[in-house]
Design a protein around this motif. Structure first.
Motif, PDB file in Angstrom:
ATOM      1  N   ILE A  41     -32.710   2.643 -29.743  1.00  0.00           N
ATOM      2  CA  ILE A  41     -32.645   4.004 -29.515  1.00  0.00           C
ATOM      3  C   ILE A  41     -31.781   4.987 -30.346  1.00  0.00           C
ATOM      4  N   LEU A  42     -30.418   4.876 -30.511  1.00  0.00           N
ATOM      5  CA  LEU A  42     -29.498   5.524 -31.703  1.00  0.00           C
ATOM      6  C   LEU A  42     -29.905   5.346 -32.541  1.00  0.00           C
ATOM      7  N   THR A  43     -30.932   4.533 -33.574  1.00  0.00           N
ATOM      8  CA  THR A  43     -31.304   4.860 -34.792  1.00  0.00           C
ATOM      9  C   THR A  43     -33.158   5.365 -34.846  1.00  0.00           C
ATOM     10  N   GLU A  44     -33.375   5.644 -33.778  1.00  0.00           N
ATOM     11  CA  GLU A  44     -34.281   7.569 -33.424  1.00  0.00           C
ATOM     12  C   GLU A  44     -33.892   7.438 -33.551  1.00  0.00           C
ATOM     13  N   LEU A  48     -23.198  -7.919 -16.238  1.00  0.00           N
ATOM     14  CA  LEU A  48     -24.402  -8.024 -16.981  1.00  0.00           C
ATOM     15  C   LEU A  48     -25.563  -7.297 -17.748  1.00  0.00           C
ATOM     16  N   SER A  49     -25.710  -5.852 -16.467  1.00  0.00           N
ATOM     17  CA  SER A  49     -26.864  -5.040 -17.664  1.00  0.00           C
ATOM     18  C   SER A  49     -25.891  -3.560 -17.864  1.00  0.00           C
ATOM     19  N   VAL A  50     -24.641  -3.815 -17.514  1.00  0.00           N
ATOM     20  CA  VAL A  50     -24.004  -3.068 -18.721  1.00  0.00           C
ATOM     21  C   VAL A  50     -24.111  -3.421 -19.851  1.00  0.00           C
ATOM     22  N   LEU A  51     -23.917  -5.244 -20.067  1.00  0.00           N
ATOM     23  CA  LEU A  51     -23.841  -5.904 -20.997  1.00  0.00           C
ATOM     24  C   LEU A  51     -25.427  -5.649 -21.987  1.00  0.00           C
ATOM     25  N   GLN A  52     -25.891  -5.052 -21.062  1.00  0.00           N
ATOM     26  CA  GLN A  52     -27.728  -5.528 -22.017  1.00  0.00           C
ATOM     27  C   GLN A  52     -27.590  -3.931 -21.850  1.00  0.00           C
ATOM     28  N   VAL A  53     -27.731  -2.930 -21.513  1.00  0.00           N
ATOM     29  CA  VAL A  53     -27.365  -1.212 -21.874  1.00  0.00           C
ATOM     30  C   VAL A  53     -26.778  -1.454 -23.528  1.00  0.00           C
ATOM     31  N   PHE A  54     -25.847  -2.046 -23.581  1.00  0.00           N
ATOM     32  CA  PHE A  54     -25.225  -1.865 -24.888  1.00  0.00           C
ATOM     33  C   PHE A  54     -26.191  -2.210 -25.743  1.00  0.00           C
ATOM     34  N   MET A  55     -26.589  -4.241 -25.895  1.00  0.00           N
ATOM     35  CA  MET A  55     -27.753  -4.585 -26.688  1.00  0.00           C
ATOM     36  C   MET A  55     -29.055  -3.953 -26.546  1.00  0.00           C
ATOM     37  N   LEU A  56     -29.153  -2.540 -26.080  1.00  0.00           N
ATOM     38  CA  LEU A  56     -30.317  -1.727 -25.635  1.00  0.00           C
ATOM     39  C   LEU A  56     -30.701  -1.112 -26.853  1.00  0.00           C
ATOM     40  N   GLN A  88     -30.464  -1.636 -11.969  1.00  0.00           N
ATOM     41  CA  GLN A  88     -31.122  -2.742 -12.504  1.00  0.00           C
ATOM     42  C   GLN A  88     -32.751  -2.518 -12.223  1.00  0.00           C
ATOM     43  N   ASP A  89     -33.072  -0.977 -11.867  1.00  0.00           N
ATOM     44  CA  ASP A  89     -34.269  -0.746 -12.095  1.00  0.00           C
ATOM     45  C   ASP A  89     -34.365   0.603 -13.706  1.00  0.00           C
ATOM     46  N   ARG A  90     -33.424   0.068 -14.516  1.00  0.00           N
ATOM     47  CA  ARG A  90     -33.535   0.770 -15.340  1.00  0.00           C
ATOM     48  C   ARG A  90     -33.208   2.497 -15.401  1.00  0.00           C
ATOM     49  N   LEU A  91     -32.203   3.014 -15.326  1.00  0.00           N
ATOM     50  CA  LEU A  91     -31.873   3.680 -15.095  1.00  0.00           C
ATOM     51  C   LEU A  91     -31.390   3.896 -16.539  1.00  0.00           C
ATOM     52  N   VAL A  92     -31.626   4.841 -17.132  1.00  0.00           N
ATOM     53  CA  VAL A  92     -31.288   4.921 -18.259  1.00  0.00           C
ATOM     54  C   VAL A  92     -29.795   5.566 -18.716  1.00  0.00           C
ATOM     55  N   LEU A  93     -28.475   5.140 -19.169  1.00  0.00           N
ATOM     56  CA  LEU A  93     -26.814   5.715 -18.792  1.00  0.00           C
ATOM     57  C   LEU A  93     -26.755   6.446 -19.706  1.00  0.00           C
TER      58      LEU A  93
END
Length: 452
Positions: A293-296, A281-289, A212-217
């Motif tokens: 990231i992958l396009t870059e 919910l947090s994991v789903l939000q990571v997927f949506m980000l 939730q504190d935006r740890l980049v997974l």
């Protein structure tokens, strides 16, 4: 470095270890400065490490040299200082590898013991260079040993010493790479199969707060990718393990039925439930980000961050949990039915969001084959009944970054089609007689609703 052995023998154990660390640092610095490609520490140097730091005698008749607890503490402090003062990451990584890379011999137990104490101390005193080296070690080492290191940290900071969780929790911004590898290891360690293998509530709270504190997974994307990852290593991201936790939790907590014991106090499934919901919910939000990231990085649609083999294993576990629930309850209560449907809902949400954001690279036909033994669930029906998805990047196929494919449940599935044109698969007979079999209505449109 083999010629310094005679000078180390007369010294006391702490002095000899300190002197060897000093020479090891100089030796590796010189090796890096020479510009040698892929520098490797030689066998004689590794033997010295085992003899004078790990205290594994090379001569059967030699007296075993052991450190007192105070001497060992001093050695750990010296090692922390060495890594902190060395400014070049390449040198630090090579020194760490020389000390702790497993060699498949009797010294490995001593290595693991010293490594656990060093990393635990690094967490306590904020020695980030050691945590960064440990993150690399976790990426390259057999998962059995990764799980052992994770267990040491869980014991030290979540179980044995009350109130010490904030110390571990506070490192997430300083070393996100280590935190990601740590999460991957603990999701491998705690598979929710028994009460003992259910994550302590304090650990669960900490991981939820990190994400939730935006740890980049997906911090590993900042380092070069390797297709040679061992089949015995950890998953490359925590995403698969976290999805497993969220999907299995509703059934697993009902299965064990006992309160989860944390620091001597009982915590029941009602307290863990909201945490798993927040984690899901947090994991789903990571997927949506992921798409941006992958396009870059030129990896969108080419790198499966959620492996189909991992999904197949999860669905197999879920089917077994549902079977066990059926056997223990002759009549399904509303509460039991709700737990089953919640697990299936979470599975469906994770599959759809992962596929929509190209983190899971497979066709819906593949999913239908894997999910055919699951009972009916409305949301899962919608996901599986969507249009068949094929890879769009015909000339840039997905990266073969699947270290566990050879040992996956899907690898030996006799009815699983390839990615050639598919033929519809008939569903297997349902192992859950109380539920209808999952039907597949391929003509049903699927309205994707991220907020479901």
């Amino acid at each position: 470095m083999g010629d310094i052995r005679q000078s180390l023998l007369p010294r006391d154990v702490l002095s000899a270890a300190k002197e060897l660390l000093y020479h090891l640092d100089i030796y590796i610095c010189n090796m890096v400065q020479s510009g040698r490609q892929a520098p490797q520490v030689d066998t004689k140097t590794l033997d010295l490490v085992e003899e004078f730091i790990l205290h594994v005698p090379k001569d059967r008749n030699a007296q075993i040299r052991r450190m007192s607890a105070l001497q060992e503490l001093h050695l750990l402090e010296i090692m922390c200082s060495c890594f902190q003062e060395q400014s070049r990451d390449t040198v630090r990584q090579l020194v760490f590898s020389a000390l702790f890379s497993l060699q498949g011999n009797q010294a490995d137990e001593s290595r693991m013991t010293l490594l656990g104490k060093l990393v635990s101390m690094a967490v306590a005193v904020g020695r980030i260079p050691i945590l960064e080296c440990a993150a690399t070690w976790l990426q390259r080492t057999h998962r059995v040993y990764c799980v052992r290191l994770a267990q040491v940290l869980v014991d030290d900071y979540c179980s044995l010493v009350p109130g010490s969780v904030p110390t571990l929790q506070n490192i997430h911004s300083a070393s996100p790479r280590f935190c990601c590898q740590f999460i991957t290891a603990v999701t491998t360690l705690y598979d929710l199969s028994t009460d003992e293998l259910t994550p302590p509530l304090e650990l669960l709270k900490m991981i939820v707060s990190w994400i939730q504190d935006r740890l980049v997974l997906i911090t590993f994307l900042n380092t070069p990718l390797s297709n040679s990852q061992s089949v015995s290593s950890l998953d490359v991201t925590p995403l698969g393990g976290l999805v497993r936790w969220c999907v299995k939790a509703p059934l697993a907590y009902r299965k064990v039925k006992k309160p989860v014991m944390v620091n001597g106090s009982s915590e029941n499934e009602q307290e863990a439930g909201p945490l798993f919901s927040a984690l899901h919910l947090s994991v789903l939000q990571v997927f949506m980000l992921l798409p941006n990231i992958l396009t870059e990085k030129g990896l969108f649609g080419r790198l499966a961050l959620l492996q189909i083999e991992s999904v197949a294993a999860l669905i197999s576990d879920l089917s077994r949990l549902l079977d066990q629930a059926d056997k223990h309850t002759h009549t399904i209560s509303d509460e039991s039915h709700a737990a089953s449907q919640l697990a299936l809902d979470r599975l469906a949400q994770a599959l759809q969001v992962a596929m929509a954001n190209r983190a899971l690279l497979c066709s819906r036909e593949d999913l239908r084959a894997i999910c055919s033994r699951l009972p009916h669930n409305n949301l899962l029906q919608l996901v599986l009944s969507g249009p068949v998805m094929y890879y769009n990047n015909i000339h840039t196929p997905p990266l073969s970054f699947s270290p566990h494919a050879a040992h996956s449940p899907i690898a030996s599935h006799p009815t699983l089609p390839g990615h050639a044109p598919h033929t519809p698969l008939a569903p297997h007979p349902s192992p859950h007689p109380q539920y209808p079999t999952q039907p597949f209505m391929t003509g049903l449109p699927f309205p994707y609703r991220p907020g479901h």
